[in-house]
Scaffold this motif. Structure first.
Motif, mmCIF file in Angstrom:
data_model
loop_
_atom_site.group_PDB
_atom_site.id
_atom_site.type_symbol
_atom_site.label_atom_id
_atom_site.label_comp_id
_atom_site.label_asym_id
_atom_site.label_seq_id
_atom_site.Cartn_x
_atom_site.Cartn_y
_atom_site.Cartn_z
ATOM 1 N N GLY B 129 0.822 -1.207 0.000
ATOM 2 C CA GLY B 129 0.000 0.000 0.000
ATOM 3 C C GLY B 129 0.853 1.254 0.000
ATOM 4 N N ALA B 130 0.200 2.395 -0.147
ATOM 5 C CA ALA B 130 0.928 3.663 -0.261
ATOM 6 C C ALA B 130 1.864 3.872 0.936
ATOM 7 N N GLN B 131 1.400 3.460 2.161
ATOM 8 C CA GLN B 131 2.247 3.652 3.335
ATOM 9 C C GLN B 131 3.019 2.385 3.689
ATOM 10 N N GLY B 132 2.970 1.386 2.823
ATOM 11 C CA GLY B 132 3.566 0.091 3.142
ATOM 12 C C GLY B 132 5.063 0.069 2.921
ATOM 13 N N TRP B 133 5.663 -1.120 3.224
ATOM 14 C CA TRP B 133 7.108 -1.305 3.070
ATOM 15 C C TRP B 133 7.587 -0.913 1.682
ATOM 16 N N PRO B 136 6.643 3.343 -1.155
ATOM 17 C CA PRO B 136 7.366 4.441 -1.791
ATOM 18 C C PRO B 136 8.090 4.007 -3.073
ATOM 19 N N TRP B 137 8.732 2.828 -3.006
ATOM 20 C CA TRP B 137 9.461 2.319 -4.173
ATOM 21 C C TRP B 137 8.498 2.090 -5.349
ATOM 22 N N LEU B 138 7.336 1.487 -5.025
ATOM 23 C CA LEU B 138 6.363 1.203 -6.083
ATOM 24 C C LEU B 138 5.847 2.503 -6.703
ATOM 25 N N GLN B 139 5.640 3.514 -5.850
ATOM 26 C CA GLN B 139 5.132 4.788 -6.365
ATOM 27 C C GLN B 139 6.141 5.447 -7.283
ATOM 28 N N GLU B 140 7.413 5.367 -6.888
ATOM 29 C CA GLU B 140 8.478 5.935 -7.718
ATOM 30 C C GLU B 140 8.476 5.326 -9.114
ATOM 31 N N HIS B 141 8.222 4.026 -9.148
ATOM 32 C CA HIS B 141 8.253 3.343 -10.442
ATOM 33 C C HIS B 141 6.864 3.235 -11.061
ATOM 34 N N ASP B 142 5.928 3.977 -10.454
ATOM 35 C CA ASP B 142 4.591 4.054 -11.031
ATOM 36 C C ASP B 142 3.918 2.688 -11.164
ATOM 37 N N ILE B 143 4.135 1.842 -10.150
ATOM 38 C CA ILE B 143 3.483 0.532 -10.179
ATOM 39 C C ILE B 143 2.398 0.530 -9.115
ATOM 40 N N LYS B 144 1.201 0.103 -9.492
ATOM 41 C CA LYS B 144 0.106 0.059 -8.542
ATOM 42 C C LYS B 144 -0.297 -1.385 -8.311
ATOM 43 N N LEU B 145 -0.146 -1.860 -7.071
ATOM 44 C CA LEU B 145 -0.560 -3.228 -6.776
ATOM 45 C C LEU B 145 -1.848 -3.247 -5.966
ATOM 46 N N ILE B 146 -1.899 -2.334 -4.950
ATOM 47 C CA ILE B 146 -3.088 -2.296 -4.096
ATOM 48 C C ILE B 146 -4.129 -1.385 -4.749
ATOM 49 N N PHE B 147 -5.384 -1.717 -4.561
ATOM 50 C CA PHE B 147 -6.500 -1.058 -5.257
ATOM 51 C C PHE B 147 -6.360 -1.253 -6.752
ATOM 52 N N ALA B 148 -5.739 -2.349 -7.145
ATOM 53 C CA ALA B 148 -5.555 -2.673 -8.563
ATOM 54 C C ALA B 148 -5.597 -4.190 -8.728
ATOM 55 N N VAL B 149 -5.590 -4.631 -9.969
ATOM 56 C CA VAL B 149 -5.751 -6.057 -10.258
ATOM 57 C C VAL B 149 -4.664 -6.946 -9.624
ATOM 58 N N PRO B 150 -3.361 -6.561 -9.689
ATOM 59 C CA PRO B 150 -2.351 -7.465 -9.111
ATOM 60 C C PRO B 150 -2.589 -7.771 -7.630
#
Lengths: 276, 292
Positions: B129-133, B136-150
């Motif tokens: 999630g946005a505040q998860g481990w 930040p890394w996922l946001q930097e790379h524009d990858i969305k896992l939570i609230f999304a299909v993955p």
């Protein structure tokens, strides 16, 4: 040091175990460990404060009482169902036997909306109770109904095979020594199925503690009255209170882990008795 | 005089219930099952079809319903094969070899069953999630896992994790390793042994696990609900779509879509009975040891 693995001519051990451990770590262990790390940011004081909050305690009380009541209902009627399915024949028995697993196969959300509709004050079943001023849906009684549905197969499925294994010779021996049918049941049959009955009860109870989907539609979700612990986790999440949600989640995880250990112990006891 | 007769009678009294007791017990059992299983199952279809086929079809042809069906199929199509490969690998290691820590491993595999669905979803939010481990890394790379299909696929894998493994482990343990050892000593390769000896032996148990795993994968609600974000037409699975329709008081549509899941449940029960019957027929050992 003793050897880690016994010698075997079969290949593939390293690959199979390696993959198993990797997959287990990635999917289960690492994600679950996040609960501990996130709760650690709260410290013991914070953890204690969240989990002893009045609303949290109330939700745990509701969850436990409803789960217990549902498991008791299922232990009593599940035993009757198992008995009837093992000992008697009647038309449509195979169909009925297959239907017992419905709560395992029917998605919880479907069970939830259907039970809510049936037990609402104007529902098919609810209106009979409404006539006597008893409300089921949107009260703690509704939670018990949903959890009874969810836990129904456990007792039946754990007692069934054990009951089928009770040897007719023992019953006949008891009978020829002058025992009545009730005596035979109470003194011969019941003691041999008792561990299985208890295991089924514990399984149903453990499942009910964490249940969410089937309950939220019928519960009414009134804080302090009909709000279950899993729902409280969700509402804390929706308020972005991640640490609070995690603390409750960790507490529930610990509770279910203790139940899991108890169930394993029960099964071990039950198996040991069967061998003797 | 009448003593022998009385004895036989007594014995019968003590090994069988009277007609009346039998009848009462059957009535109690069937009433209980009717009240908690039969009536709800019937009610799903009654509510779905009660206002006619036109409304029923309209609810199913809604584009949001379709995208929910699509997402549910995608999630199951990834989760079931992933857990199938895992289940076979885990069962091979556990059933065919002796090593230390085996019982701990079996307990760990069962863990997801002990976790509340809501908590299953929460742990993935804590990771991705946005505040998860990794947030930040996922946001930097524009990858969305939570609230999304993955995210939906991941939690589906988590909640269905033990199904196939726990069917296969006891089955393969009961079958032992003699046949595989014979194949190897006759010169077969590892994969040949696996495909020609092991797979034919476990195929029904495997199918049984797949059926149960699939039913849960398609029907999961709590865990998916936490990570989905409920974006209509995007991150809604069938159970979540049912919830939205129900909360909008669109009961006919809610029960119409729910009837698809109820149908899935019926197919699952039917397939399960067939497999159980097959296992019995083959004189095979059933995974739960219910036959022999």
């Amino acid at each position: 040091m003793a050897q880690f693995k016994a010698h075997s001519v079969l290949p593939g051990f390293n690959l199979a175990l390696g993959f198993t451990l990797l997959y287990l770590s990635l999917i289960v262990l690492i994600p679950l460990s996040s609960l501990f790390f996130k709760t650690a940011t709260l410290g013991w004081g914070g953890f204690w404060e969240v989990t002893t909050g009045e609303r949290v305690l109330a939700s745990l009380r509701v969850t436990f009482f409803a789960s217990f009541a549902a498991a008791v209902l299922n232990a009593i009627f599940g035993l009757v169902v198992a008995w009837v399915l093992v000992r008697y024949t009647f038309p449509g028995k195979r169909l009925v036997d297959a239907l017992v697993d419905l709560p395992f196969a029917l998605p919880t959300a479907v069970a939830g909306i259907t039970l809510a509709m049936l037990y609402a004050p104007n529902g098919w079943i609810g209106h009979y109770f409404a006539e006597h001023d008893i409300k089921i849906a949107y009260t703690p009684l509704g939670i018990v109904v949903a959890l009874t549905f969810i836990g129904l197969p456990f007792v039946v499925r754990t007692v069934q095979p054990v009951l089928a294994d009770v040897e007719a010779e023992i019953e006949e021996a008891a009978a020829s020594l002058g025992a009545s049918r009730w005596d035979v049941f109470r003194r011969v049959i019941f003691p041999s199925i008792y561990p299985a009955l208890l295991t089924g009860f514990a399984l149903a109870f453990a499942r009910s503690i964490g249940e969410y989907g089937s309950v939220i539609f019928i519960a009414g979700n009134m804080p302090f009255i009909s709000e279950i612990a899993p729902l409280l986790i969700v509402s804390k999440l929706e308020q972005y209170d991640y640490a609070g949600a995690t603390a409750i989640a960790l507490l529930m995880l610990i509770i279910s882990f203790i139940l899991l250990l108890a169930i394993n112990g029960l099964q071990w006891w039950s198996n040991r008795r069967e061998i003797r | 005089m009448s003593l022998p007769h009385q004895l036989i009678n007594n014995r019968k009294i003590a090994t069988h219930e009277s007609k009346a007791v039998t009848l009462v017990l059957i009535t109690v059992a069937l009433s209980y099952l009717l009240l908690f299983l039969g009536i709800p199952l019937f009610a799903v279809f009654y509510e779905a079809l009660g206002k006619g086929w036109t409304l029923y079809w309209a609810a199913l042809q809604d584009p949001d319903a379709w995208s929910a069906i699509e997402l549910t199929l995608i999630a199951a199509a990834i989760a079931v094969p992933a857990n199938l490969v895992f289940g076979v690998a885990a069962a091979w290691a556990i059933a065919k070899f002796e090593f230390r820590g085996k019982s701990v491993l079996i307990t760990l595999i069962d863990l997801p069953f002990a976790v509340s669905p809501v908590v299953s979803g929460l742990i993935y939010v804590l990771l991705f999630g946005a505040q998860g481990w990794f947030g930040p890394w996922l946001q930097e790379h524009d990858i969305k896992l939570i609230f999304a299909v993955p995210g939906i696929v991941l939690v589906t894998i988590f909640v269905t994790f033990p199904f196939i493994a726990r069917e296969l482990i006891p089955l393969m343990q009961a079958q032992g390793k003699d046949e595989e050892e014979a194949a190897i000593s006759l010169g077969a390769s590892g994969w040949q042994t696996f495909w020609r000896v092991t797979v034919p032996n476990i195929k029904w148990g495997l199918l049984y696990g797949v059926i149960l795993c699939n039913a849960r994968a398609m029907g999961e609600f709590g865990a998916v609900s936490v990570v989905s974000g409920h974006i209509r037409g995007m991150t809604n699975t069938i159970p979540l779509h049912v919830e939205i329709l129900y909360n909008e008081y669109n009961f006919v549509a809610a029960f119409s879509v729910a009837s698809l899941l109820a149908l899935l449940a019926l197919v699952t029960l039917f397939a399960k009975s067939i497999v159980e019957y097959k296992v019995k027929d083959n004189g095979d050992r059933h995974p739960h040891g219910e036959t022999e």
